[in-house]
Design a protein around this motif. Structure first.
Motif, PDB file in Angstrom:
ATOM      1  N   PRO A 448      82.635  51.798  15.467  1.00 34.23           N
ATOM      2  CA  PRO A 448      81.430  52.612  15.660  1.00 34.23           C
ATOM      3  C   PRO A 448      80.347  51.808  16.383  1.00 34.23           C
ATOM      4  O   PRO A 448      80.228  50.587  16.206  1.00 34.23           O
ATOM      5  CB  PRO A 448      81.003  52.971  14.237  1.00 34.23           C
ATOM      6  N   GLU A 449      79.565  52.490  17.182  1.00 35.47           N
ATOM      7  CA  GLU A 449      78.500  51.836  17.934  1.00 35.47           C
ATOM      8  C   GLU A 449      77.318  52.797  18.037  1.00 35.47           C
ATOM      9  O   GLU A 449      77.495  54.015  18.210  1.00 35.47           O
ATOM     10  CB  GLU A 449      79.002  51.455  19.333  1.00 35.47           C
ATOM     11  N   THR A 450      76.156  52.243  17.906  1.00 33.23           N
ATOM     12  CA  THR A 450      74.935  53.053  17.994  1.00 33.23           C
ATOM     13  C   THR A 450      74.056  52.518  19.111  1.00 33.23           C
ATOM     14  O   THR A 450      73.758  51.316  19.134  1.00 33.23           O
ATOM     15  CB  THR A 450      74.163  53.034  16.667  1.00 33.23           C
ATOM     16  N   GLU A 451      73.689  53.384  20.050  1.00 34.77           N
ATOM     17  CA  GLU A 451      72.812  53.014  21.151  1.00 34.77           C
ATOM     18  C   GLU A 451      71.472  53.737  21.005  1.00 34.77           C
ATOM     19  O   GLU A 451      71.416  54.891  20.566  1.00 34.77           O
ATOM     20  CB  GLU A 451      73.436  53.387  22.497  1.00 34.77           C
ATOM     21  N   ILE A 452      70.420  53.051  21.359  1.00 37.77           N
ATOM     22  CA  ILE A 452      69.085  53.675  21.396  1.00 37.77           C
ATOM     23  C   ILE A 452      68.868  54.197  22.815  1.00 37.77           C
ATOM     24  O   ILE A 452      68.778  53.402  23.766  1.00 37.77           O
ATOM     25  CB  ILE A 452      67.987  52.681  20.998  1.00 37.77           C
ATOM     26  N   ARG A 453      68.808  55.494  22.919  1.00 33.50           N
ATOM     27  CA  ARG A 453      68.608  56.110  24.220  1.00 33.50           C
ATOM     28  C   ARG A 453      67.267  56.869  24.226  1.00 33.50           C
ATOM     29  O   ARG A 453      66.633  57.081  23.182  1.00 33.50           O
ATOM     30  CB  ARG A 453      69.754  57.057  24.554  1.00 33.50           C
ATOM     31  N   TYR A 454      66.843  57.296  25.416  1.00 33.72           N
ATOM     32  CA  TYR A 454      65.554  57.992  25.568  1.00 33.72           C
ATOM     33  C   TYR A 454      65.770  59.337  26.274  1.00 33.72           C
ATOM     34  O   TYR A 454      66.562  59.429  27.219  1.00 33.72           O
ATOM     35  CB  TYR A 454      64.570  57.129  26.365  1.00 33.72           C
ATOM     36  N   ARG A 455      65.049  60.327  25.785  1.00 26.10           N
ATOM     37  CA  ARG A 455      65.081  61.626  26.433  1.00 26.10           C
ATOM     38  C   ARG A 455      63.634  62.048  26.735  1.00 26.10           C
ATOM     39  O   ARG A 455      62.693  61.666  26.022  1.00 26.10           O
ATOM     40  CB  ARG A 455      65.775  62.670  25.569  1.00 26.10           C
ATOM     41  N   THR A 456      63.474  62.862  27.766  1.00 27.81           N
ATOM     42  CA  THR A 456      62.137  63.330  28.192  1.00 27.81           C
ATOM     43  C   THR A 456      61.801  64.625  27.492  1.00 27.81           C
ATOM     44  O   THR A 456      62.571  65.605  27.560  1.00 27.81           O
ATOM     45  CB  THR A 456      62.093  63.509  29.716  1.00 27.81           C
ATOM     46  N   GLU A 457      60.676  64.647  26.824  1.00 24.62           N
ATOM     47  CA  GLU A 457      60.216  65.845  26.133  1.00 24.62           C
ATOM     48  C   GLU A 457      58.860  66.274  26.711  1.00 24.62           C
ATOM     49  O   GLU A 457      58.017  65.431  27.039  1.00 24.62           O
ATOM     50  CB  GLU A 457      60.076  65.582  24.630  1.00 24.62           C
ATOM     51  N   PRO A 485      62.658  57.972  22.000  1.00 21.28           N
ATOM     52  CA  PRO A 485      63.919  57.293  21.650  1.00 21.28           C
ATOM     53  C   PRO A 485      64.704  58.081  20.607  1.00 21.28           C
ATOM     54  O   PRO A 485      64.129  58.771  19.757  1.00 21.28           O
ATOM     55  CB  PRO A 485      63.444  55.949  21.080  1.00 21.28           C
ATOM     56  N   TYR A 486      66.000  57.960  20.684  1.00 19.48           N
ATOM     57  CA  TYR A 486      66.860  58.572  19.673  1.00 19.48           C
ATOM     58  C   TYR A 486      68.161  57.772  19.600  1.00 19.48           C
ATOM     59  O   TYR A 486      68.482  56.983  20.493  1.00 19.48           O
ATOM     60  CB  TYR A 486      67.145  60.038  19.997  1.00 19.48           C
ATOM     61  N   GLU A 487      68.912  57.946  18.517  1.00 22.09           N
ATOM     62  CA  GLU A 487      70.162  57.214  18.285  1.00 22.09           C
ATOM     63  C   GLU A 487      71.340  58.015  18.840  1.00 22.09           C
ATOM     64  O   GLU A 487      71.491  59.201  18.527  1.00 22.09           O
ATOM     65  CB  GLU A 487      70.364  56.945  16.795  1.00 22.09           C
ATOM     66  N   TYR A 488      72.160  57.308  19.624  1.00 21.81           N
ATOM     67  CA  TYR A 488      73.334  57.920  20.258  1.00 21.81           C
ATOM     68  C   TYR A 488      74.561  57.249  19.647  1.00 21.81           C
ATOM     69  O   TYR A 488      74.771  56.023  19.776  1.00 21.81           O
ATOM     70  CB  TYR A 488      73.292  57.694  21.770  1.00 21.81           C
ATOM     71  N   TYR A 489      75.407  58.031  18.955  1.00 19.07           N
ATOM     72  CA  TYR A 489      76.534  57.484  18.198  1.00 19.07           C
ATOM     73  C   TYR A 489      77.810  57.545  19.034  1.00 19.07           C
ATOM     74  O   TYR A 489      78.166  58.608  19.561  1.00 19.07           O
ATOM     75  CB  TYR A 489      76.719  58.252  16.894  1.00 19.07           C
ATOM     76  N   ILE A 490      78.479  56.397  19.099  1.00 22.63           N
ATOM     77  CA  ILE A 490      79.707  56.273  19.907  1.00 22.63           C
ATOM     78  C   ILE A 490      80.806  55.706  19.006  1.00 22.63           C
ATOM     79  O   ILE A 490      80.570  54.808  18.189  1.00 22.63           O
ATOM     80  CB  ILE A 490      79.498  55.329  21.113  1.00 22.63           C
TER      81      ILE A 490
END
Length: 693
Positions: A448-457, A485-490
């Motif tokens: 499992p891997e967790t990345e911090i990604r960003y989305r435009t709101e 920022p939000y957590e992206y689960y891989i």
């Protein structure tokens, strides 16, 4: 004070009188006759010159005089025993040094001969190296018991003393009382984890890593122990090597000394060869059996060399006197040897062929070989099913990343490995080993891997505006964008496939791995056992003039045309390498899978006919037995050459003209060919029916 009590000695009068009232002790170790003889001998023994008494005679009583003289006798005997003990020890040391000596003793005549100078120097140098190598061998002190006898009394005594000896090579394994309980506890824990690890990928991954670390630690400990033992045994190896070199140098000296003493031998190469052979045998025999060491061996070897030289000279003279007779005898001997070798060659050839066939064949029953292969293929199918269901069994991830090696193996590699290791096996006896090989071949890792990604709101804001003239205020709204920022689960899914050939090289002994190579090269003399192809060595057939009868099922003519263009390919490299094998396998199933893959299909994909190909079609309800009439271009056709119920070969259906079925096959005589068979041909096992809709 003496053993018999207090004794008063008058040095002026030279008298000695026993003044003790205690009764004298009797020497119970002697018989009365021995005691009387000893007392009589002591009475007649003169006083030693070193005694501190004048020459006047004693006037003491007979008993007291005997006691005093007995005291002096005991002291003298003690000095004698001590000197004798030292002499014995010195003689033993000299004998040990002489026995261990590797140096030849050369006479003045030998030292002055220029022809022998080189070999004397080599012999001395080799002896120096041997002595140094022996001195480097670890020593230990041994407690030795020796039996000595007193000639005067006739009594024997045991004496203990330490002797320094070479420590014998070897290691004593120290038994650990906790070893067995620790192993059993480890096995119990591993079994418990195995039973639950399938439900948790993290636990499974950690357990696999821990097992890998354990194997690495055991391997490292084993290598350290081997290195330690090799280091400890190095002095003994060096001593053996130096002893061999000294033996050779001494034999060379004796040989050249014999040539120096017998110049007539130098002109005859046969005599020289025979002479050196005799010297070497005699020297080895004497050096091994004699108790006087190398010197005695060299002396006897020299005598033997002279004797051999004399016998060789007489033999040469006889040959010179009777050349014709000797020639006839040699010719008759050669003719006899030729006839006997010719008579035995046929039997030896037949025996060699039979032994070669038996020694390169699988030793297990065919049914056991196929059943074991099916068990291993079933484990691979289960692994593929597990990978296919990962996204449903592990939900909640935003992305699944796959890095997967091919699932498949060469059935002959597995059979060769098991035969080299177990000799004869059954599915039951080989089950634990195939489980172990499977775990070493395939490693499935879920990370499992967790990345911090960003989305435009887009968000809405407001502000207050005041009119400067009226003083009234109003609220204005506006929109703006922000990066949130939000957590992206891989879930990373990795599968590695280690070839069985690499596992065999690591797990088998050198002798077993050599047999493994033999089985691989011959396919156990059963190349078609696991669906190995067709033994047909004929050419491809011509399809011109064939009128195909179309059925109601739709086929894939594009796939068939592609397969037909492969006719003539030999060896099958494009197909088995595409499948993922590192070396050639029986590739008929790989060819069919390659054709389906070129048509854009991920399955069916199989490398074994019965355990994988037939199993896939039957499990999907797409199987037609021999005699099925509605076959279509692109269907798979399976063959059973030995009619044992197991598929041995597979190809693709081109079509049928109503009485014959036409195919394109890989590994038909190790080549791609176009062939045809009667629809009721007994070796057709059935058809894998493709669904092209």
């Amino acid at each position: 004070m003496t053993r018999d009590g207090a004794v008063e000695v008058n040095e002026t009068k030279q008298t000695a009188e026993r003044i003790s009232k205690r009764e004298q002790e009797t020497d119970l170790q002697k018989t009365p006759e021995q005691q009387a003889a000893q007392d009589a001998a002591q009475l007649t023994t003169p006083i030693p010159e070193a005694a501190p008494f004048p020459s006047a005679p004693f006037t003491a009583s007979k008993a007291d005089t005997g006691t005093a003289e007995r005291i002096m006798g005991h002291l003298d005997a003690a000095h004698t025993r001590k000197a004798s003990k030292k002499a014995v020890q010195k003689a033993q040391a000299e004998m040990a040094a002489e026995t261990k000596s590797s140096r030849l003793k050369f006479t003045e005549e030998e030292l002055s001969a220029p022809e022998l100078e080189k070999y004397i120097r080599k012999s001395d140098k080799a002896a120096d190296r041997l002595d140094a190598a022996r001195a480097a061998i670890p020593k230990e002190k041994k407690l030795v018991k020796t039996r000595t006898f007193d000639e005067a009394t006739g009594k024997g005594k045991n004496r203990l003393h330490f002797e320094e000896k070479d420590k014998p090579p070897g290691f004593k394994e120290k038994a650990n009382p906790l070893s067995r309980p620790t192993q059993e506890a480890g096995v119990f824990i591993h079994n418990k984890i195995h039973s639950v690890e399938k439900d948790n990928s993290g636990v499974e991954g950690a357990h696999k890593s821990e097992e890998l670390a354990e194997r690495g630690a055991k391997y490292g400990a084993r290598k350290l122990k081997q290195g330690y033992r090799s280091h400890k045994l190095k002095p003994y190896r060096e001593a053996a090597k130096a002893e061999k070199a000294a033996f050779k140098a001494n034999v060379d000296f004796q040989y050249h000394k014999a040539l120096h003493d017998n110049p007539q031998l130098k002109s005859n190469p046969v005599s020289r060869f025979w002479q050196k052979r005799q010297i070497k045998k005699q020297y080895a025999k004497e050096a091994r059996n004699t108790a006087k060491g190398i010197k005695s061996a060299a002396e006897k070897t020299g005598k033997a060399a002279k004797k051999a030289a004399e016998q060789t000279r007489k033999a040469a003279a006889f040959v010179a006197r009777h050349p014709a007779g000797v020639g006839v005898a040699v010719g008759a001997l050669l003719l006899f040897i030729l006839i006997m070798s010719g008579l035995s060659s046929c039997g030896a050839m037949f025996s060699g062929v039979m032994n070669g066939v038996l020694g390169t064949s699988y030793t297990s029953e065919d049914s056991d070989l196929v059943a074991t292969e099916n068990n291993y293929a079933a484990k691979e199918s289960e692994l593929q099913r597990k990978i296919d269901n990962i996204e449903s069994e592990y939900p909640g991830y935003d992305e699944y990343r796959y890095d997967l090696a091919n699932i498949g193996h060469n059935p002959h590699e597995l059979a060769s490995y098991l035969t080299a290791l177990l000799q004869t096996y059954t599915p039951q006896s080989a089950q634990s080993e195939i489980n172990r090989v499977f775990d070493m071949q395939y490693t499935l890792t879920l990370t499992p891997e967790t990345e911090i990604r960003y989305r435009t709101e887009t968000r809405t804001g407001s502000y207050t505006v005041t009119d400067p003239e009226t003083g009234e205020t109003s609220t204005e709204t506006y929109e703006y964008e922000v990066e949130v920022p939000y957590e992206y689960y891989i879930l990373n899914v990795s599968l590695t496939n280690k070839p069985i050939s690499s596992i065999a090289q690591e797990q088998l002994t050198p002798e077993q791995f050599e047999m493994y190579g033999v089985y691989i090269s011959t396919s156990g003399n059963k190349p078609l056992l696991f669906g190995g192809g067709s033994p047909d060595t004929g050419a491809s057939e011509d399809l011109s003039g064939v009128q195909f009868v179309n059925g109601t099922r739709s086929g894939n003519t594009a796939l068939v045309e592609l397969a037909k263009t492969q006719a003539g390919n030999v060896g099958g490299y494009p197909y088995w390498s595409w499948y993922g094998f590192n070396s050639r396998v029986e590739w008929c199933a790989c060819f069919v899978s390659w054709c389906y893959g070129q048509a854009g299909l991920s399955e069916p994909r199989f490398a074994a006919c019965q355990s994988q190909g037939v199993a896939w079609f039957t499990s999907h309800g797409q199987w037609g037995a021999r005699g099925y009439e509605n076959i279509a271009p692109g269907d798979a056709i399976f063959f059973d050459w030995d009619l044992d119920g197991s598929a041995d070969h597979v190809g693709l259906v081109i079509g049928t003209d109503g009485s014959r079925v036409y195919t394109v096959e890989g590994n038909s005589g190790d080549a791609c060919k176009i062939k045809s068979y009667a629809l009721d041909y007994a070796c057709i096992k059935g058809y894998g029916l493709m669904n092209w809709n």
